[in-house]
Design a protein around this motif. Structure first.
Motif, mmCIF file in Angstrom:
data_model
loop_
_atom_site.group_PDB
_atom_site.id
_atom_site.type_symbol
_atom_site.label_atom_id
_atom_site.label_comp_id
_atom_site.label_asym_id
_atom_site.label_seq_id
_atom_site.Cartn_x
_atom_site.Cartn_y
_atom_site.Cartn_z
ATOM 1 N N ARG A 56 0.842 -1.210 0.000
ATOM 2 C CA ARG A 56 0.000 0.000 0.000
ATOM 3 C C ARG A 56 0.870 1.250 0.000
ATOM 4 O O ARG A 56 1.193 1.832 1.035
ATOM 5 C CB ARG A 56 -0.966 0.028 1.182
ATOM 6 N N HIS A 75 -7.949 -4.977 -8.143
ATOM 7 C CA HIS A 75 -6.842 -4.397 -8.907
ATOM 8 C C HIS A 75 -6.015 -5.419 -9.683
ATOM 9 O O HIS A 75 -4.912 -5.118 -10.126
ATOM 10 C CB HIS A 75 -5.912 -3.572 -8.002
ATOM 11 N N ARG A 79 0.294 -6.635 -9.614
ATOM 12 C CA ARG A 79 1.025 -6.027 -8.475
ATOM 13 C C ARG A 79 1.421 -7.060 -7.445
ATOM 14 O O ARG A 79 2.147 -6.743 -6.499
ATOM 15 C CB ARG A 79 0.199 -4.916 -7.841
ATOM 16 N N ASP A 198 -13.972 8.618 -3.649
ATOM 17 C CA ASP A 198 -13.520 7.447 -4.409
ATOM 18 C C ASP A 198 -14.205 7.500 -5.771
ATOM 19 O O ASP A 198 -15.308 6.973 -5.947
ATOM 20 C CB ASP A 198 -13.908 6.167 -3.657
#
Ligand code: TA6
Length: 290
Positions: A56, A75, A79, A198
């Protein structure tokens, strides 16, 4: 070299004195410092730098899916994978006077169980004086077309989120993640923050400015091939609910992402998509012009 958690890391420096750090895990930029050694990216005080958890902070690469806009994990998985140094980057115009790193992530059997497509995801990270450029590319190495959504999930470091304004998104339509992704239209002045935000702004202009009054610093985000922009701050309640996010951390960060979300990118076999994002910082002289 390896970072303190044993994760392979590349450190980029440039003659002007700025630096960046990139983990092969996730192909993730985790630090970008200016010539005064100030850290410009946010890293959660409780970030977990241990696979398979996403880190994060810095600039996570969201591929092949942004957020929960699909059936994959939040996501996507890029990652959470170990990338490699790309020794054969397909030709890109040389980024003159920039220190450059080319990374690659290729699809694996494992990934094809959840996302049945063959791809090569490349990322060029280039560091110049006061500028950090990311050039993501996706090539379809499969025999059938596929589509994906994508984001460079920029966690920017700010002095106090309640002193931050975002300019360049006025009057645009956006999906509000806090209201079932319903579509709204932004009002006519800069975005300021006094609670959770958001949003996915659609068809945004090439340049967006994130102005941090206290630090007298403005981030300029310029992007191509990434038509949408995500603006996110968790505010206090959600910060407390996220185990890898300090309770106060939300005050010192803003996510301003370059993204392709509304219209997923479709690639035919052998086709390659390319995006580009330039993050730069403008010093306090910017304010004298206000
Ligand atoms: O920025 C958009 C968003 O999807 C938010 O909804 C929030 O979940 C944020 O990304 C952080 O996502 P992450 O997976 O990094 O916790």
């Amino acid at each position: 070299i390896n970072d303190s958690n044993g994760l392979p890391k590349v450190i980029l420096t440039e003659p002007g004195g700025s630096s960046a750090e990139v983990l092969l895990y996730g192909g993730q930029v985790v630090s970008w410092k200016n010539d005064r050694r100030e850290e410009l990216l946010f890293m959660s005080t409780k970030a977990i730098l241990r696979p398979p958890k996403a880190i994060r902070g810095g600039i996570p690469i969201c591929f092949p899916q942004f957020g929960n806009f699909g059936s994959l994990e939040q996501h996507g998985f890029a990652r959470n994978r170990l990338w490699a140094i790309d020794t054969s980057p397909s030709p890109l115009s040389p980024t003159n006077s920039m220190t450059t790193l080319d990374l690659i992530l290729k699809s694996t059997e494992e990934d094809s169980k959840t996302w049945p497509h063959c791809f090569e995801l490349r990322l060029r990270v280039s560091l110049g004086p006061g500028k950090l450029t990311l050039i993501p590319r996706v090539r379809n190495t499969d025999s059938k077309p596929f589509s994906f959504t994508f984001a460079l999930h920029n966690y920017l470091s700010v002095s106090d989120i309640s002193e931050v304004r975002v300019e360049g998104l006025e009057t645009l339509d956006y999906f509000d993640n806090l209201q079932q992704k319903e579509r709204f239209t932004e009002q006519a002045d800069a975005i300021t923050f006094d609670g959770e935000v958001d949003r996915v702004y659609l068809s945004t202009p090439t340049k967006i400015a994130i102005i941090d009054h206290e630090k007298k610093r403005t981030f300029e985000l310029r992007k191509e091939g990434l038509p949408d922009a995500v603006v996110w701050n968790s505010w206090d309640k959600k910060a407390k609910a996220l185990p890898d996010f300090g309770d106060e951390d939300y005050k010192y960060m803003l996510c301003a992402d370059s993204a392709a979300i509304e219209n997923p990118i479709v690639l035919k076999p052998c086709e390659e998509w390319r995006g580009r994002q330039e993050l730069s910082t403008v010093s306090s002289s910017y304010f004298s012009g206000q």
